[in-house]
Write a protein that holds these residues in place. Sequence first.
Motif, PDB file in Angstrom:
ATOM      1  N   THR A   1       0.629  -1.281   0.014  1.00 26.85           N
ATOM      2  CA  THR A   1      -0.112  -0.144  -0.102  1.00 26.85           C
ATOM      3  C   THR A   1       0.729   1.355  -0.027  1.00 26.85           C
ATOM      4  N   GLY A   2       2.198   1.110  -0.043  1.00 24.05           N
ATOM      5  CA  GLY A   2       3.122   2.338  -0.067  1.00 24.05           C
ATOM      6  C   GLY A   2       3.597   2.857   1.248  1.00 24.05           C
ATOM      7  N   ARG A   3       3.195   2.166   2.282  1.00 23.90           N
ATOM      8  CA  ARG A   3       3.640   2.376   3.685  1.00 23.90           C
ATOM      9  C   ARG A   3       5.191   2.195   3.785  1.00 23.90           C
ATOM     10  N   PRO A   4       5.877   3.105   4.211  1.00 27.47           N
ATOM     11  CA  PRO A   4       7.479   2.706   4.424  1.00 27.47           C
ATOM     12  C   PRO A   4       7.627   1.906   5.439  1.00 27.47           C
ATOM     13  N   LEU A   5       8.548   0.625   5.045  1.00 24.21           N
ATOM     14  CA  LEU A   5       8.930  -0.398   5.871  1.00 24.21           C
ATOM     15  C   LEU A   5      10.366  -0.018   6.368  1.00 24.21           C
ATOM     16  N   LYS A   6      11.156   0.042   5.314  1.00 20.72           N
ATOM     17  CA  LYS A   6      12.749   0.192   5.414  1.00 20.72           C
ATOM     18  C   LYS A   6      13.450  -1.015   6.289  1.00 20.72           C
ATOM     19  N   ARG A   7      13.169  -1.946   5.828  1.00 18.04           N
ATOM     20  CA  ARG A   7      13.691  -3.136   6.585  1.00 18.04           C
ATOM     21  C   ARG A   7      14.000  -4.510   5.594  1.00 18.04           C
ATOM     22  N   THR A   8      14.790  -5.356   6.480  1.00 16.22           N
ATOM     23  CA  THR A   8      14.994  -6.573   5.617  1.00 16.22           C
ATOM     24  C   THR A   8      14.579  -7.918   6.499  1.00 16.22           C
ATOM     25  N   MET A   9      14.031  -8.826   5.878  1.00 19.71           N
ATOM     26  CA  MET A   9      13.633  -9.988   6.581  1.00 19.71           C
ATOM     27  C   MET A   9      14.601 -11.275   6.261  1.00 19.71           C
ATOM     28  N   GLY A  10      15.666 -10.903   5.535  1.00 22.97           N
ATOM     29  CA  GLY A  10      16.609 -11.958   5.443  1.00 22.97           C
ATOM     30  C   GLY A  10      17.683 -12.109   6.150  1.00 22.97           C
ATOM     31  N   ILE A  11      17.490 -11.215   7.415  1.00 23.38           N
ATOM     32  CA  ILE A  11      18.785 -11.112   8.278  1.00 23.38           C
ATOM     33  C   ILE A  11      18.261 -11.105   9.716  1.00 23.38           C
ATOM     34  N   ALA A  12      18.623 -11.987  10.379  1.00 25.22           N
ATOM     35  CA  ALA A  12      18.114 -12.233  11.733  1.00 25.22           C
ATOM     36  C   ALA A  12      19.461 -12.438  12.786  1.00 25.22           C
ATOM     37  N   ALA A  13      19.144 -12.081  14.088  1.00 22.37           N
ATOM     38  CA  ALA A  13      20.345 -12.366  14.968  1.00 22.37           C
ATOM     39  C   ALA A  13      19.756 -12.921  16.403  1.00 22.37           C
ATOM     40  N   LEU A  14      20.589 -13.894  16.658  1.00 14.00           N
ATOM     41  CA  LEU A  14      20.483 -14.384  17.981  1.00 14.00           C
ATOM     42  C   LEU A  14      21.904 -14.198  18.917  1.00 14.00           C
ATOM     43  N   GLY A  15      21.909 -13.443  19.718  1.00 16.61           N
ATOM     44  CA  GLY A  15      22.897 -13.007  20.648  1.00 16.61           C
ATOM     45  C   GLY A  15      23.112 -14.127  21.520  1.00 16.61           C
ATOM     46  N   GLY A  16      24.519 -14.356  21.858  1.00 11.10           N
ATOM     47  CA  GLY A  16      24.711 -15.684  22.728  1.00 11.10           C
ATOM     48  C   GLY A  16      24.797 -14.999  24.192  1.00 11.10           C
ATOM     49  N   ALA A  17      24.429 -15.930  25.122  1.00 16.55           N
ATOM     50  CA  ALA A  17      24.729 -15.613  26.439  1.00 16.55           C
ATOM     51  C   ALA A  17      26.039 -15.321  27.190  1.00 16.55           C
ATOM     52  N   THR A  18      27.139 -15.786  26.273  1.00 17.57           N
ATOM     53  CA  THR A  18      28.389 -15.585  26.746  1.00 17.57           C
ATOM     54  C   THR A  18      28.948 -14.395  26.292  1.00 17.57           C
ATOM     55  N   LEU A  19      28.254 -13.528  25.631  1.00 17.96           N
ATOM     56  CA  LEU A  19      28.449 -12.098  25.357  1.00 17.96           C
ATOM     57  C   LEU A  19      27.961 -11.210  26.473  1.00 17.96           C
ATOM     58  N   ASP A  20      28.978 -10.322  26.876  1.00 17.40           N
ATOM     59  CA  ASP A  20      28.443  -9.528  27.869  1.00 17.40           C
ATOM     60  C   ASP A  20      27.299  -8.544  27.348  1.00 17.40           C
ATOM     61  N   ASN A  21      26.753  -7.758  28.332  1.00 20.03           N
ATOM     62  CA  ASN A  21      25.821  -6.621  27.765  1.00 20.03           C
ATOM     63  C   ASN A  21      26.177  -5.565  26.848  1.00 20.03           C
ATOM     64  N   GLU A  22      27.548  -5.062  26.914  1.00 28.22           N
ATOM     65  CA  GLU A  22      27.841  -4.194  25.819  1.00 28.22           C
ATOM     66  C   GLU A  22      28.119  -4.665  24.381  1.00 28.22           C
ATOM     67  N   GLU A  23      28.620  -5.962  24.479  1.00 29.08           N
ATOM     68  CA  GLU A  23      28.467  -6.498  23.209  1.00 29.08           C
ATOM     69  C   GLU A  23      27.166  -6.966  22.638  1.00 29.08           C
ATOM     70  N   ASN A  24      26.222  -7.285  23.432  1.00 24.88           N
ATOM     71  CA  ASN A  24      24.833  -7.501  22.811  1.00 24.88           C
ATOM     72  C   ASN A  24      24.139  -6.337  22.522  1.00 24.88           C
TER      73      ASN A  24
END
Length: 188
Positions: A144-167
């Motif tokens: 319908t022309g509403r702006p999305l400006k996104r990609t659905m081809g990339i996802a991320a799962l951060g690991g629990a062994t990374l610290d808060n700053e890295e995540n």
Amino acid sequence: MSRFSFLEWPVFRQLRSDDSFGRGSAVTSPKTRSITPRTTTADRVVQSVCPYCAVGCGQRVFVKDEKVVHIEGDPDSPISRGRLCPKGAASEQLVNASGRQTRVLYRAPRSDTWEYLDLDTATEMIADRFIASRRNTWQDADDTGRPLKRTMGIAALGGATLDNEENYLIKKLFTAAGAIQLENQARI
């Protein structure tokens, strides 16, 4: 081997010593007396933060000959006050595990063997694939022309062994790239 003596039984040592309740030196074997803790032989102690969750418990990392020999809770930490959960208490194994991978492994598509890559080559491959995926799956607007400006081809799962700053930085990177499918293991 020394000759056996009834006088060395703990109950006799208890009666002969100042340890009348048998809670200290009277019941300690010679072998136990000869053992020294790993923490006393460490070259240095480094303050760190447990890598497993978002709580941020303080750790004291004992290093000897540039190798981690022991990790314990940091009593100076206002968060954990010297305590660690079972995962945090076992985090020394994260560093010293015999099966820990220290080199980049790559398996080509439809291959059944792994090969070692140098870090620069692997980083370039990841960056090229990231950019290509973003370019090929970019959605500027919906039907319908509403702006999305996104990609659905990339996802991320951060690991629990990374610290808060890295995540936090990973979240900022993926959000800036237009990815909206972001999650972190420490939050799940």
